[in-house]
Write a protein that holds these residues in place. Structure first.
Motif, short mmCIF file in Angstrom:
data_model
loop_
_atom_site.label_atom_id
_atom_site.label_comp_id
_atom_site.label_asym_id
_atom_site.label_seq_id
_atom_site.Cartn_x
_atom_site.Cartn_y
_atom_site.Cartn_z
N ALA A 46 -0.09 0.81 -5.88
CA ALA A 46 -1.52 0.64 -5.65
C ALA A 46 -2.18 1.92 -5.18
CB ALA A 46 -1.77 -0.48 -4.63
N TYR A 47 -1.48 2.68 -4.33
CA TYR A 47 -2.02 3.93 -3.79
C TYR A 47 -1.35 5.12 -4.46
CZ TYR A 47 -4.51 1.78 0.16
OH TYR A 47 -5.38 1.07 0.93
N ALA A 165 -4.69 -4.50 -6.53
CA ALA A 165 -3.36 -4.78 -5.98
C ALA A 165 -3.36 -4.56 -4.47
CB ALA A 165 -2.32 -3.88 -6.65
N ALA A 166 -4.07 -3.53 -4.01
CA ALA A 166 -4.16 -3.27 -2.57
C ALA A 166 -4.88 -4.41 -1.85
CB ALA A 166 -4.88 -1.95 -2.32
N ALA A 167 -5.97 -4.89 -2.45
CA ALA A 167 -6.70 -6.00 -1.84
C ALA A 167 -5.85 -7.25 -1.78
CB ALA A 167 -8.00 -6.26 -2.61
N ALA A 168 -5.15 -7.53 -2.87
CA ALA A 168 -4.35 -8.75 -2.94
C ALA A 168 -3.23 -8.76 -1.91
CB ALA A 168 -3.76 -8.91 -4.35
N LEU A 169 -2.67 -7.58 -1.64
CA LEU A 169 -1.53 -7.50 -0.72
C LEU A 169 -1.93 -7.05 0.69
CD1 LEU A 169 1.14 -5.97 -3.09
CD2 LEU A 169 1.27 -8.19 -1.96
N LEU A 171 -3.31 -4.35 1.72
CA LEU A 171 -3.02 -2.94 1.99
C LEU A 171 -4.35 -2.24 2.27
CD1 LEU A 171 -0.42 -2.27 -0.87
CD2 LEU A 171 -0.04 -3.28 1.38
N GLY A 172 -4.95 -2.60 3.38
CA GLY A 172 -6.33 -2.26 3.65
C GLY A 172 -7.19 -3.48 3.42
N VAL A 173 -8.46 -3.39 3.79
CA VAL A 173 -9.34 -4.56 3.79
C VAL A 173 -10.52 -4.41 2.83
CG1 VAL A 173 -10.72 -6.09 5.25
CG2 VAL A 173 -8.68 -4.99 6.19
N LEU A 174 -11.16 -3.25 2.83
CA LEU A 174 -12.33 -3.01 1.99
C LEU A 174 -11.99 -1.91 0.99
CD1 LEU A 174 -15.10 -2.90 4.77
CD2 LEU A 174 -14.27 -4.90 3.49
N HIS A 175 -12.25 -2.17 -0.29
CA HIS A 175 -11.80 -1.26 -1.34
C HIS A 175 -12.95 -0.93 -2.29
CE1 HIS A 175 -7.69 -2.23 -0.01
NE2 HIS A 175 -8.17 -3.45 0.11
#
Length: 473
Positions: A46-47, A165-169, A171-175
């Motif tokens: 994701a990152y 993918a970051a939002a779903a898991l 991995l941070g909150v606001l994207h």
């Protein structure tokens, strides 16, 4: 599985309440997010860049402000990510491409990044994208394949697949994502997250996208309320973007709970020309009933325009050509072959054909203005399919090799510049998420948010956990 009491389970709204009560610290939250990225990012990609030291330094400063009772702004201490097409001071902007320099950190923030910082948002890093954001899945010559947390053999969509993918898991909150033909809504539908392409002109975009006025920046989050909060921060004018330079601000959370009672909603299963998977159509029809049960008037109505894909491709391919043929021949040799092919098609477009496509784009926008004089919102599936295997731009046995053909519900509303959101609404028989799309009149993003909140309240979607990703690893 993530413990329910862990910081990763908290929304931005909840985090801010806990910070205010001094029951949780931004340092704890950011440390937890970094630990999760270390643990889970190797599975999903994701990152592409994480600034651990910088994020922790920002978190400590936020903790001090909250301790004094002097938060910097609306999202002080909330972890954020930025898609790697957008400038972040101190970080490289690689755009998924081998043609970009790896040793050239930016010395300035894009307006959207600056607005997050000014409100106290903590920038964790950059999320992956396909090369220059050119297609509806997320893989690139530079960063490789990004995967769907629900099934690692499947794509999360694109081009903002890393943010989804970051939002779903958690991995941070606001994207921050971008959307020139569905690139926020496609990955949100495939990953069971919420994303909105705001009205063009609400969120400043600088440097200008190669796709010009097709491209929108917007929030990608787990919840509608977090998205509205984020939109209140980034939906501000900026002198860098002459389309969006007027100073203004709005609290998009203020009208979230007004519901849909009395709204007129058109439900179009196919837009009059698309083919849709039966599971997706059944869930979208169920969503229409939910809206009706909550007081909206819902009728099956197509908007009445012909498939605009050819005109969209004319505009989009021309933008790709303008971007790619600025590169040297040697650099072009390092590009994704599909992107180079699209750019070559764009270079061959006759100027009169381009201008005719512009004219038809204006006609489409005028049609939708007239349509929305009768209907407050339009409900459609976000996509006609669920996620398909990674490593391909289109599903197996698809009749075309063009990714735009499997996202027929998305790109028309880039052409019209209207607000359009993808809301998670359950799962198909293959166990993968399905999203529904709400489209509103231009500059009536508040109506889209109201409808999205009503749908979310009526049908609380389940989001991925560590177990979801590890089961497919």
């Amino acid at each position: 599985m993530t413990p329910k009491g862990s910081p990763a389970q908290k929304t931005a709204v909840e985090l801010l309440q806990l910070y205010k009560a001094k029951e949780l610290s931004p340092v704890e939250v950011v440390s937890d997010a970094i630990a999760r990225i270390r643990s889970l990012n190797p599975y999903v990609n994701a990152y592409c860049h994480v600034d651990e030291d910088g994020a922790l330094e920002q978190a400590k400063a936020s903790e001090d402000r909250w301790f004094r009772g002097e938060p910097l702004g609306q999202i002080d201490g909330v972890p954020c990510s930025i898609k790697d097409l957008v400038l972040v001071r101190g970080m490289p902007t690689r755009k998924g491409s081998l043609t970009t320099p790896s040793d050239a950190p930016q010395d300035v923030d894009a307006p959207v990044t600056a607005h997050l910082r000014e409100a106290g948002g903590i920038i964790l890093g950059k999320t992956t994208t396909c090369e220059f954001g050119w297609k509806g899945v997320t893989d690139s010559p530079l960063t490789g394949i990004t995967r769907n947390p629900w099934n690692l053999e499947m794509t999360p969509g694109g081009s903002s697949g890393g943010a989804a993918a970051a939002a779903a898991l958690n991995l941070g909150v606001l994207h921050v994502g971008s959307d020139a033909g569905g690139s926020i809504r496609i990955p949100c539908a495939f990953t069971g997250t919420f994303g909105i392409k705001p009205s063009f002109g609400y969120v400043p975009q600088w440097p200008t996208s190669a796709m010009g006025t097709l491209s929108h920046l917007g929030p990608m989050t787990r919840t509608v309320s977090d998205s509205a909060l984020m939109m209140s921060v980034i939906g501000r004018g900026d002198v860098h973007d002459f389309y969006c330079s007027e100073p203004r601000s709005r609290d998009w959370t203020a009208t979230l709970d007004l519901g849909v009672k009395g709204l007129r909603i058109a439900y179009s299963p196919t837009l009059g020309y698309a083919e849709v998977d039966p599971d997706v159509q059944a869930l979208t029809a169920k969503c229409a009933r939910v809206l009706e049960e909550n007081g909206a008037t819902v009728d099956i109505v197509d908007p009445g325009f012909a498939d605009p894909t050819n005109d969209f491709e004319t505009l989009w391919y021309s933008g790709a050509a303008n971007a790619i043929f600025k590169l040297s021949p040697e650099a072009r040799g390092e590009l994704d072959e599909g992107l180079l092919r699209v750019a070559e098609l764009g270079r061959r477009i006759d100027i009169l054909d381009y201008l005719r496509a512009v004219d038809r784009r204006i006609e489409l926008a005028e049609q939708m203005v007239e349509f929305h004089s009768r209907w407050d919102l339009l409900l459609t599936p976000t996509l006609p399919i669920t996620a398909f295997p990674v490593g391909s731009n289109v599903p197996a046995n698809w009749p075309s090799d063009n990714w735009v053909t499997w996202s027929p519900y998305c790109h028309p509303f880039n052409m019209t510049q209207q607000p359009a959101a993808s809301i998670p609404f359950g799962f198909a028989s293959d166990g993968l998420p399905v999203g529904v799309q709400l489209v509103g009149p231009k500059f009536r993003d508040d109506l889209v948010y109201r409808g999205a909140q009503a749908i979310s309240d009526a049908f609380a979607a389940t989001f991925p956990t560590d177990q979801a990703v590890l089961a497919g690893a």
